[in-house]
Design a protein around this motif. Sequence first.
Motif, PDB file in Angstrom:
ATOM      1  N   ALA A  95     -61.351  46.341  -0.614  1.00  0.00           N
ATOM      2  CA  ALA A  95     -60.823  46.284  -1.980  1.00  0.00           C
ATOM      3  C   ALA A  95     -60.189  44.934  -2.271  1.00  0.00           C
ATOM      4  O   ALA A  95     -60.310  44.402  -3.384  1.00  0.00           O
ATOM      5  CB  ALA A  95     -59.798  47.404  -2.174  1.00  0.00           C
ATOM      6  N   VAL A  96     -59.523  44.360  -1.273  1.00  0.00           N
ATOM      7  CA  VAL A  96     -58.875  43.053  -1.446  1.00  0.00           C
ATOM      8  C   VAL A  96     -59.897  41.988  -1.835  1.00  0.00           C
ATOM      9  O   VAL A  96     -59.716  41.241  -2.804  1.00  0.00           O
ATOM     10  CB  VAL A  96     -58.138  42.650  -0.154  1.00  0.00           C
ATOM     11  N   ASP A  97     -60.990  41.906  -1.074  1.00  0.00           N
ATOM     12  CA  ASP A  97     -61.993  40.883  -1.369  1.00  0.00           C
ATOM     13  C   ASP A  97     -62.685  41.131  -2.701  1.00  0.00           C
ATOM     14  O   ASP A  97     -63.069  40.181  -3.397  1.00  0.00           O
ATOM     15  CB  ASP A  97     -63.034  40.826  -0.246  1.00  0.00           C
ATOM     16  N   ALA A  98     -62.867  42.382  -3.075  1.00  0.00           N
ATOM     17  CA  ALA A  98     -63.513  42.690  -4.344  1.00  0.00           C
ATOM     18  C   ALA A  98     -62.681  42.222  -5.533  1.00  0.00           C
ATOM     19  O   ALA A  98     -63.232  41.898  -6.592  1.00  0.00           O
ATOM     20  CB  ALA A  98     -63.777  44.192  -4.450  1.00  0.00           C
ATOM     21  N   PHE A  99     -61.371  42.162  -5.364  1.00  0.00           N
ATOM     22  CA  PHE A  99     -60.500  41.756  -6.461  1.00  0.00           C
ATOM     23  C   PHE A  99     -60.028  40.307  -6.333  1.00  0.00           C
ATOM     24  O   PHE A  99     -60.177  39.517  -7.260  1.00  0.00           O
ATOM     25  CB  PHE A  99     -59.292  42.697  -6.550  1.00  0.00           C
ATOM     26  N   ILE A 100     -59.453  39.941  -5.185  1.00  0.00           N
ATOM     27  CA  ILE A 100     -58.918  38.579  -5.039  1.00  0.00           C
ATOM     28  C   ILE A 100     -60.038  37.557  -4.990  1.00  0.00           C
ATOM     29  O   ILE A 100     -60.027  36.557  -5.735  1.00  0.00           O
ATOM     30  CB  ILE A 100     -58.061  38.471  -3.763  1.00  0.00           C
ATOM     31  N   PHE A 101     -61.003  37.774  -4.115  1.00  0.00           N
ATOM     32  CA  PHE A 101     -62.076  36.806  -3.900  1.00  0.00           C
ATOM     33  C   PHE A 101     -62.797  36.494  -5.212  1.00  0.00           C
ATOM     34  O   PHE A 101     -62.910  35.334  -5.625  1.00  0.00           O
ATOM     35  CB  PHE A 101     -63.052  37.370  -2.862  1.00  0.00           C
ATOM     36  N   GLY A 105     -59.702  52.811   9.805  1.00  0.00           N
ATOM     37  CA  GLY A 105     -60.526  52.859   8.602  1.00  0.00           C
ATOM     38  C   GLY A 105     -59.744  52.593   7.339  1.00  0.00           C
ATOM     39  O   GLY A 105     -60.240  51.941   6.408  1.00  0.00           O
ATOM     40  N   ALA A 106     -58.483  53.071   7.283  1.00  0.00           N
ATOM     41  CA  ALA A 106     -57.683  52.903   6.073  1.00  0.00           C
ATOM     42  C   ALA A 106     -57.447  51.432   5.749  1.00  0.00           C
ATOM     43  O   ALA A 106     -57.609  51.000   4.605  1.00  0.00           O
ATOM     44  CB  ALA A 106     -56.348  53.637   6.223  1.00  0.00           C
ATOM     45  N   GLN A 107     -57.068  50.649   6.756  1.00  0.00           N
ATOM     46  CA  GLN A 107     -56.811  49.239   6.480  1.00  0.00           C
ATOM     47  C   GLN A 107     -58.099  48.452   6.274  1.00  0.00           C
ATOM     48  O   GLN A 107     -58.124  47.455   5.549  1.00  0.00           O
ATOM     49  CB  GLN A 107     -55.961  48.601   7.583  1.00  0.00           C
ATOM     50  N   PHE A 108     -59.206  48.909   6.901  1.00  0.00           N
ATOM     51  CA  PHE A 108     -60.490  48.282   6.631  1.00  0.00           C
ATOM     52  C   PHE A 108     -60.924  48.535   5.191  1.00  0.00           C
ATOM     53  O   PHE A 108     -61.493  47.661   4.530  1.00  0.00           O
ATOM     54  CB  PHE A 108     -61.557  48.796   7.595  1.00  0.00           C
ATOM     55  N   LEU A 109     -60.670  49.731   4.690  1.00  0.00           N
ATOM     56  CA  LEU A 109     -60.971  50.019   3.287  1.00  0.00           C
ATOM     57  C   LEU A 109     -60.137  49.114   2.381  1.00  0.00           C
ATOM     58  O   LEU A 109     -60.613  48.636   1.344  1.00  0.00           O
ATOM     59  CB  LEU A 109     -60.687  51.492   2.981  1.00  0.00           C
TER      60      LEU A 109
END
Length: 226
Positions: free
Chosen positions: A125-131, A117-121
């Motif tokens: 967050a990655v897509d919300a910022f980078i994408f 779950g930690a890495q899925f979270l």
Amino acid sequence: MLPIFVCAVFCYASVPQLMTFTVQQGSAMDTRVGPISNIPTATLLLIPVILQMLLLAAYDRFFVPVARAISGYRSGITHLQRVAVGFATTALALLVAGAVEWKRKRSTRPVSVLWLGAQFLGLGAVDAFIFVGLLEFFNSEVSKGMKSLGTAVFWCIVGLASLLGSVLVQAVNRVTGWLKGNDLNQNYLDRYYWLLSFIGMAGFLTHLFLAKRYVYRQNPRINLLS
């Protein structure tokens, strides 16, 4: 924008790999959760999707107004600053993913799939910022006659990053043999995750260097007195 483009390709290369290998990790873990005897690992991909939707709503509704009042930027922070947060989150998510895999391989009992779950979270967050950050950056910074290419440039980053990730897997296998075969218990996925984290951190620092020197075509600040 070319240096930003090249740096983004290298930094984003680990994102699709993290998603792919996380699903493979789950297949080697205990998928029982409470009364549910078997959770398909692929369904855990709903976690980053749901988190991304929640983060985007909270970002626009709460963070942007507060940050805009402090920084004077229309979007709260610049597009490249938003991308930088995503790159830093990627390196952290890979570090956590390596630690989870290290724990899984050395545990004498089956490790619950919920540990992923930690890495899925982190992926959410990655897509919300980078994408979003890269998409907004290229759409706003290309010249007026090339507006239709802004989105295409962004998708080129995603495609080239996936291709680069495949090349990296082959190169690492040739040199170290960490990922040969389909049996994760015989592989060293944790070391590979940590290698990607190191590459991601190097890319993050490079991005900061480039972003600090980038001159926007339009002033991203607003007149707070208007």
